[in-house]
Scaffold this active site. Structure first.
Site, PDB file in Angstrom:
ATOM      1  N   SER A  76       0.825  -1.208   0.000  1.00 27.32           N
ATOM      2  CA  SER A  76       0.000   0.000   0.000  1.00 27.32           C
ATOM      3  C   SER A  76       0.861   1.260   0.000  1.00 27.32           C
ATOM      4  O   SER A  76       2.000   1.269   0.480  1.00 27.32           O
ATOM      5  CB  SER A  76      -0.916   0.015   1.220  1.00 27.32           C
ATOM      6  OG  SER A  76      -1.709  -1.141   1.258  1.00 27.32           O
TER       7      SER A  76
HETATM    8  N1  SAH Z   1      -1.262  -3.966   3.574  1.00 24.02           N
HETATM    9  C1  SAH Z   1      -0.630  -4.710   2.511  1.00 24.02           C
HETATM   10  C2  SAH Z   1      -1.492  -4.596   1.286  1.00 24.02           C
HETATM   11  C3  SAH Z   1      -1.389  -5.743   0.402  1.00 24.02           C
HETATM   12  S1  SAH Z   1      -2.523  -5.700  -0.960  1.00 24.02           S
HETATM   13  C4  SAH Z   1       0.758  -4.148   2.273  1.00 24.02           C
HETATM   14  O1  SAH Z   1       0.996  -2.992   2.610  1.00 24.02           O
HETATM   15  O2  SAH Z   1       1.611  -4.847   1.729  1.00 24.02           O
HETATM   16  C5  SAH Z   1      -3.879  -6.612  -0.298  1.00 24.02           C
HETATM   17  C6  SAH Z   1      -3.606  -8.025   0.134  1.00 24.02           C
HETATM   18  O3  SAH Z   1      -4.861  -8.599   0.481  1.00 24.02           O
HETATM   19  C7  SAH Z   1      -2.991  -8.918  -0.928  1.00 24.02           C
HETATM   20  O4  SAH Z   1      -1.830  -9.502  -0.429  1.00 24.02           O
HETATM   21  C8  SAH Z   1      -4.066  -9.962  -1.183  1.00 24.02           C
HETATM   22  O5  SAH Z   1      -3.571 -11.251  -1.480  1.00 24.02           O
HETATM   23  C9  SAH Z   1      -4.827  -9.970   0.138  1.00 24.02           C
HETATM   24  N2  SAH Z   1      -6.183 -10.487   0.065  1.00 24.02           N
HETATM   25  C10 SAH Z   1      -7.117 -10.293  -0.891  1.00 24.02           C
HETATM   26  N3  SAH Z   1      -8.242 -10.943  -0.585  1.00 24.02           N
HETATM   27  C11 SAH Z   1      -8.021 -11.583   0.607  1.00 24.02           C
HETATM   28  C12 SAH Z   1      -8.784 -12.435   1.445  1.00 24.02           C
HETATM   29  N4  SAH Z   1     -10.032 -12.790   1.139  1.00 24.02           N
HETATM   30  N5  SAH Z   1      -8.219 -12.898   2.576  1.00 24.02           N
HETATM   31  C13 SAH Z   1      -6.957 -12.562   2.926  1.00 24.02           C
HETATM   32  N6  SAH Z   1      -6.178 -11.774   2.175  1.00 24.02           N
HETATM   33  C14 SAH Z   1      -6.699 -11.291   1.026  1.00 24.02           C
END
Ligand code: SAH
Length: 227
Positions: A76
């Site tokens: 993010s």
């Molecule tokens: N806060 C993280 C953002 C990652 S992007 C950072 O700063 O790195 C969002 C993440 O949510 C991705 O890794 C994706 O795989 C995960 N995601 C999407 N749907 C999900 C679900 N149903 N359960 C768990 N994780 C999920």
């Protein structure tokens, strides 16, 4: 060891484009954009975002932008991490916080330095494995990671004082509402295409209040898991 610093210390500290000076510029930018919680700003300044992304991109770690972390996912944008954390902490002190979407673990590590316990779930196993290693490098012992579909929350660890969701569902999952303690906040992006960041407060057993924070752009919350 070099001058009393281990290789891990030096890596966390950063040099050149990942140095303290570069991080200070990011903090100034976040202030200009209206982030004003000093605890949050301090933690973002001290958190080595460069260890959460591939080395090939680490020179861009302190730009205020989302960056790819593989598997079509992104770390993010620092502004969004700061904003969500600031909104979540308006109810602090927080003891137990659930995060959906560990991803790189960057937001997880910021939270872990501001609340007692973080429970974070991720659906893509290789991303979770990398995040786990980074928590270890940072010496964070109050983070609990699980490989599962976060749309169902983490029922055995509920209730949570706050829930932070870093991927956007079309609608707020019912399971998350149920796992929130009374008085607790959920911060969650909602919608397809145009998404809105929402702050949902559980006012009583059955009543929830919703406020819209701002328009945002997150990857979608997807069902199921990937090994
Ligand atoms: N806060 C993280 C953002 C990652 S992007 C950072 O700063 O790195 C969002 C993440 O949510 C991705 O890794 C994706 O795989 C995960 N995601 C999407 N749907 C999900 C679900 N149903 N359960 C768990 N994780 C999920």
């Amino acid at each position: 060891m070099v001058g009393g610093l281990s290789v891990n210390d030096i890596r966390l500290q950063g040099i050149g484009m990942t140095s303290r000076r570069t991080r200070e510029r990011l903090i100034n930018r976040l202030r200009e954009q209206g982030i004003c919680d000093e605890h949050v700003l301090k933690i973002i300044q001290e958190t080595p975002r460069h260890i959460f992304i591939d080395e090939a991109l680490s020179h861009r770690a302190y730009e205020d932008t989302a960056l790819p972390i593989g598997f079509n996912q992104t770390i993010s944008q620092p502004y969004i991490v700061a904003r969500m954390t600031e909104v979540l902490l308006s109810n602090s002190p927080l003891k137990r916080v659930l995060e959906i979407g560990t991803g790189s673990g960057y937001q997880t590590s910021v939270l872990a330095q501001l609340v007692e316990q973080v429970f974070s779930v991720e659906r893509i196993k290789p991303l979770q494995d990398k995040a786990k290693e980074r928590m270890r490098q940072m010496g964070l012992r109050n983070v609990h990671l699980q490989h599962s579909d976060g749309g169902m929350g983490w029922p055995s660890k509920a209730p949570f004082d706050a829930i932070l969701v870093t991927a956007a569902p079309e609608q707020v999952p019912e399971d998350l509402l149920i796992q929130l303690a009374i008085g607790g906040h959920i911060v969650i992006p909602v919608g397809q295409g145009q998404q809105q960041l929402k702050l949902i407060t559980r006012c009583s057993e059955t009543e929830y209040d919703t406020r819209i924070i701002e328009n945002v752009n997150f990857v979608p919350l997807l069902a199921g898991t990937i090994r």
